[in-house]
Each structure stands twice: as C-alpha cells, then as structure tokens.
Scaffold this motif. Structure first.
Motif, PDB file in Angstrom:
ATOM      1  N   GLU A 116       1.021  -1.093  -0.077  1.00 35.53           N
ATOM      2  CA  GLU A 116       0.091  -0.005   0.139  1.00 35.53           C
ATOM      3  C   GLU A 116       0.714   1.233   0.199  1.00 35.53           C
ATOM      4  OE1 GLU A 116      -3.388  -0.218  -0.273  1.00 35.53           O
ATOM      5  OE2 GLU A 116      -3.267  -2.075  -0.160  1.00 35.53           O
ATOM      6  N   VAL A 117       0.308   2.384  -0.168  1.00 35.24           N
ATOM      7  CA  VAL A 117       0.936   3.788  -0.081  1.00 35.24           C
ATOM      8  C   VAL A 117       0.336   4.441   1.097  1.00 35.24           C
ATOM      9  CG1 VAL A 117       1.335   5.725  -1.522  1.00 35.24           C
ATOM     10  CG2 VAL A 117       1.555   3.839  -2.583  1.00 35.24           C
ATOM     11  N   MET A 118       1.280   4.955   1.800  1.00 38.30           N
ATOM     12  CA  MET A 118       0.681   6.121   2.841  1.00 38.30           C
ATOM     13  C   MET A 118       1.093   7.371   2.105  1.00 38.30           C
ATOM     14  SD  MET A 118       1.312   6.680   6.870  1.00 38.30           S
ATOM     15  CE  MET A 118       3.121   7.364   6.948  1.00 38.30           C
ATOM     16  N   PHE A 119       0.253   8.094   1.695  1.00 38.15           N
ATOM     17  CA  PHE A 119       0.428   9.380   0.924  1.00 38.15           C
ATOM     18  C   PHE A 119       0.681  10.622   1.720  1.00 38.15           C
ATOM     19  CE2 PHE A 119      -0.108  12.934  -1.912  1.00 38.15           C
ATOM     20  CZ  PHE A 119       0.333  12.671  -3.175  1.00 38.15           C
ATOM     21  N   THR A 120       1.904  11.176   1.841  1.00 32.50           N
ATOM     22  CA  THR A 120       1.988  12.514   2.884  1.00 32.50           C
ATOM     23  C   THR A 120       1.721  13.512   1.947  1.00 32.50           C
ATOM     24  OG1 THR A 120       3.653  10.952   3.848  1.00 32.50           O
ATOM     25  CG2 THR A 120       4.022  13.408   4.151  1.00 32.50           C
ATOM     26  N   PRO A 157      -4.724   6.020 -10.462  1.00 30.49           N
ATOM     27  CA  PRO A 157      -4.455   4.537 -10.297  1.00 30.49           C
ATOM     28  C   PRO A 157      -5.977   3.962 -10.104  1.00 30.49           C
ATOM     29  CG  PRO A 157      -2.931   5.970  -8.990  1.00 30.49           C
ATOM     30  CD  PRO A 157      -3.955   6.915  -9.373  1.00 30.49           C
ATOM     31  N   SER A 158      -5.713   2.764 -10.623  1.00 30.06           N
ATOM     32  CA  SER A 158      -6.847   1.763 -10.580  1.00 30.06           C
ATOM     33  C   SER A 158      -6.985   1.228  -8.960  1.00 30.06           C
ATOM     34  CB  SER A 158      -6.762   0.609 -11.333  1.00 30.06           C
ATOM     35  OG  SER A 158      -5.483  -0.260 -11.204  1.00 30.06           O
ATOM     36  N   LYS A 159      -5.881   1.140  -8.321  1.00 29.27           N
ATOM     37  CA  LYS A 159      -6.301   0.786  -6.898  1.00 29.27           C
ATOM     38  C   LYS A 159      -6.162   1.951  -5.935  1.00 29.27           C
ATOM     39  CE  LYS A 159      -3.816  -2.061  -3.364  1.00 29.27           C
ATOM     40  NZ  LYS A 159      -2.794  -3.207  -3.157  1.00 29.27           N
ATOM     41  N   PRO A 160      -7.001   2.218  -5.166  1.00 27.99           N
ATOM     42  CA  PRO A 160      -7.137   3.230  -4.317  1.00 27.99           C
ATOM     43  C   PRO A 160      -6.143   3.582  -3.199  1.00 27.99           C
ATOM     44  CG  PRO A 160      -9.063   2.089  -3.979  1.00 27.99           C
ATOM     45  CD  PRO A 160      -8.307   1.334  -4.987  1.00 27.99           C
ATOM     46  N   ILE A 161      -5.485   4.623  -2.994  1.00 22.45           N
ATOM     47  CA  ILE A 161      -4.897   4.942  -1.729  1.00 22.45           C
ATOM     48  C   ILE A 161      -5.693   5.202  -0.734  1.00 22.45           C
ATOM     49  CG2 ILE A 161      -3.280   6.559  -0.776  1.00 22.45           C
ATOM     50  CD1 ILE A 161      -1.759   6.743  -3.249  1.00 22.45           C
TER      51      ILE A 161
END
Length: 492
Positions: A116-120, A157-161
C-alpha cells in the motif's frame, strides 16, 4: 541516568558467557505486529532516471506499505513546476492543472509488489516551507489530489490509496515549516475536511513530529489540543526517531511508550501510533560502517515487535539519492546504483523472518543480541542479530540531550532534542556464538532442509538435517560483532 522495563519480553538478561542458548518454541505461536513499512523512492521514472529500481528488494523484504514523502509528490504552497499543483492561479477542477505523472508511476510500482501507499501531503522542502496563503483554495486542491488517488479522478490509479498523512517534521527548526503553529493547525484542518469530503472512511493522521520527547511542544501537546478541541479526525499520530544521539535500538520502546501515554492523556485512546521513519543515523555528518548499520537495523526490527507501535516505516529503503536536497542520504541502503550491501541484506532478511506466525523465543538480551522466529507455511525462520554499540554510545553522557548541526547549502542549522535516559545495559555482553535449540517442530522424525544466510551475502545450504522424534533441531552459529543470520528450516 538509566532506565529499566521489567515488563520487557525480549529475553533473558545479558550473560558473560561467549555462547548464548537461544530457544525457539515452534509450538507457541502468536501474531507479528504489522511494522514492515518503508520510506523511499521505488525506482526510475521519466525525468528521474537516476534512481535504481528498489522493488525487487522490497518484494523480497515483504514490504507492506510505503510512505511517499520523499517522492516528487509534494504539494507546494507556492508556484513550483514540480509540485502536484504547479500554478496556484490555475483552475482547480481542470485535470490539466495537476502534475501527477511521476507520482502515478511510483504508486503503480508500489502496488505491483502488493504493498500500500501512505500518501504524505507536505510542501516542497527545502525550496519552500511557507504555509498556505488561502486555506479554502488549499483544501480544494487537496480534495482533487485525494480524489485522483482514491477515486480515479483525472485518470488516477486503479487501486485506491486509503492512507493520508499531513506534515513532515514541522518542528525541525526553520528547515521544514516556516510558519506559526496555528497556521500548521489550520492547514491540517483544511486537509482533514478535504479528505472527508472525498470519503469519510479514508485514514488520516500526522504531524510527523521530529522531536518526539520535547514536552509541552506545539507539534505534540499543542497539535493534539487543537485536534481534540476542533473535533478533527486523527486516525494515527506519526513521529520520526533516529538514534544518532544514543545508538540504542531500545530507544523505540521508550519513545513509543511515552507517546502512547501522551495520546491516552489527551483522549486519543483509539488513535494508532505510527513511527513514520526510523533508522540508525539521520544527521548527514553522522557515519558508521555498513555492517554496524545493518546489525542495528535487524536488531531494531526484532525489538520493535515488543513495543506499543501500531505501524513503522524504515527510512530510507533506497539508495539514498535525494531529488530535493541533492545529496546521498546516510540512511539509504545498498550502493548508489542499487547494488546490495549489508544494509539492504539486513532489510531483506528481517522482512523475510518477521512474517507468518510469530514463534516464542528466549535467550536474547537488551544489549544488541536479538532473536525472533516465525513460521510461514512449511518454513520456520529464525533471525539472529548481534549488534554491538560503539564506544561513543557507552561513554557516560553529561545530559540526556543531543545537539547537532545540519548543513543546508551555505547554512549550518543547529538543533537539539531530548533523548531517552542512557542505558548501561546497552553494552554488549560479548556473545561470540549461539546454540540454537528449535523445539516442537511439526516435522518430528523427518529430514528437513536447513539454510543459513548471512548479512554479508554468504549462503550456507540447503543442507539435510534430521528433526528428532520429539520435534527438536539443534544448530550452532558463529556470531561475530555486527552480524546478522537468517536460519530457514523447510519441510521436504
């Protein structure tokens, strides 16, 4: 000064014996804490071809989540051609006003390894540290960015953050935020409201405070008071910690306990505690050999399992090349071109070991001899680290405070932070070897494959070994100072 924690489950007290008995009970299972996040740049992308591809290492290490802060994905508060929103006079609702391309590629790279991504959300430090000029406009831009990454707006992106963090070290003197605390708070409020307009179920938190033990501070107590009084969401409280001033892997136990108590006092009993960056050294002038750093990494990854942390991110799990500061960060792993070294191998070995079901282990100590074990399907893994703190960490301190200087261009910024009390137990017990006794294996009376992999890159095996009729297996390891070994026992 010294500290003790009688509740610590990390193992037996340090012994004067040069050989340590390490006992693994494969029949006593529990859960690992989900602490296998990293910060770093995934790899090359258009406009930034110099970054090596880290995704094979991250996949091998079982990385589960990546913090985006050191990407180019910064939302500058002033006009900046590399910002996610380059021109603050541009129409907010027009996808052409945004600069998503490089960040989108990195998001897809992270998702490709199952992480996953943790978006800062933070400004374009070091070029700009100013607060937003128009909070309403700022919030509307944040909303469009979140819609892009969580709902696919403007070709996202197709997969949500689903995890969003606000801020990065606002308390790091004049280096990261050049506004007043109340301006930072207002930006956090605008950020929260923007994310909630997109999807109230998204996870939000911050502020990635740098000096976690500074009491009565604007970005600890002041921030928590503002969030509480304004009834804002705080799904996680994030902070950074590096051990330049202590070289002690058990700092994290002390600091996380202090912050957990602070959150509880302010009523945030359900707020997660996120160590958004950790490593051995962070100050650019600090240095240590790669084996020392790697041994610290592995030992710390083991000790973190017995803290109150909910999430943790190793920084930085890339080569250290930085697109913003123009230097090689000492916290990187491997060489500048991505070739492995002890640091990258330690990251991989720890990531491979600390997955599946956790197994009970005794025999480790709080002086750097750390051991953890897990069972993942038909493989039992045992990770052993022998970190030896350098002499500079063992000399008695005049005070529990660390002062340092950071060079930024021609500037020399002097900063200081409170440290945990010094531990005399940090001194190595001088262990030179380990006798590994793995009990209650499910393959009693059977032949298994045993492989020993060192942080140096040496691989011994696989070799045949017979499990006793009682389910036991005995192994021996030579443990020179600053060494890490992964033992893998696999059913045939």
């Amino acid at each position: 000064m010294s500290r003790t924690d009688e509740s610590s489950p990390v193992g037996t007290p340090a012994s004067a014996s040069p050989t340590r008995l390490l006992v693994v009970d494969a029949g006593d299972e529990s859960a690992f804490r989900p602490l296998n996040g990293v910060g770093g740049i995934p790899g090359p992308v258009a406009g930034y071809p110099q970054f090596p591809d880290m995704t094979p290492l991250w996949r091998d290490a079982g990385v589960t989540v990546v913090r985006s802060y050191d990407w180019v994905s910064r939302l500058d508060t002033r006009n900046n051609p590399t910002s996610l929103f380059p021109d603050w006079d541009a129409p907010v609702d027009d996808p052409a006003s945004y600069n998503f391309a490089a960040t989108d590629e990195w998001v897809e790279a992270v998702h490709s390894i199952g992480a996953e991504v943790m978006f800062t959300v933070a400004s374009s430090i070091p070029s700009n540290k100013l607060p937003a000029e128009d909070m309403d406009l700022y919030g509307r831009v944040v909303e469009r960015i979140v819609r892009h990454y969580s709902q696919g707006w403007a070709g996202g992106p197709s997969k949500p953050i689903r995890i969003y963090e606000f801020g990065d070290q606002p308390d790091l003197g004049p280096l990261h935020f050049a506004g007043r605390p109340d301006e930072f708070y207002a930006m956090y409020q605008a950020f929260c409201e923007a994310v909630r307009r997109v999807d109230p179920s998204l996870t939000v938190g911050g502020p990635a405070t740098a000096f976690a033990l500074e009491a009565d501070a604007p970005y600890r107590e002041g921030f928590l008071e503002f969030v509480r009084d304004n009834e804002l969401p705080l799904d996680f409280f994030s902070f950074l910690w590096f051990t330049d001033g202590s070289r002690d892997p058990l700092d994290y136990r002390y600091v996380s306990a202090e912050l957990r108590a602070l959150l509880d006092r302010y009523g945030f009993t359900h707020t997660d505690l996120t160590l958004c960056y950790w490593n051995y050294l962070a100050v650019p002038s600090s240095s240590a050999p790669a084996p020392e750093k790697g041994a610290f990494q592995a030992a710390t990854a083991i000790y973190l399992q017995d803290t109150v942390l909910d999430h943790a991110f190793f920084f930085r799990a890339d080569s250290g090349l930085d697109p913003h500061y123009g230097f090689v960060d000492p916290g990187g792993v491997g060489t500048a071109d991505g070739a492995p070294d002890e640091r990258s191998r330690a990251l991989a070995l720890a990531g491979r070991a600390l997955r599946g079901h956790r197994l009970a282990v005794t025999g480790g100590d709080e002086s750097g001899l750390a051991c953890a074990a897990g069972r993942d399907g038909d493989v039992v893994r045992v990770l052993v680290a022998n970190y030896v703190a350098p002499d500079v960490a063992l000399a008695e301190r005049a005070e529990d405070r660390f002062t340092f200087r950071i060079p930024i261009g021609t500037e020399r910024i002097e900063l200081g932070l409170a440290l945990p009390p010094q531990r005399p137990e940090l001194a190595s017990a001088g262990v030179a070897s380990a006798h590994l006794d793995v009990r209650n294996l499910p393959w009693a009376g059977r032949t298994v494959n045993v492989t020993r992999t060192s942080m140096t890159g040496a691989v011994d095996g696989p070799h045949d070994a017979r499990v006793s009729d009682a389910g036991d297996l005995q192994l021996d390891l030579d443990l020179v100072p600053q060494s890490v070994f992964l033992v893998e026992i696999q059913a045939r």
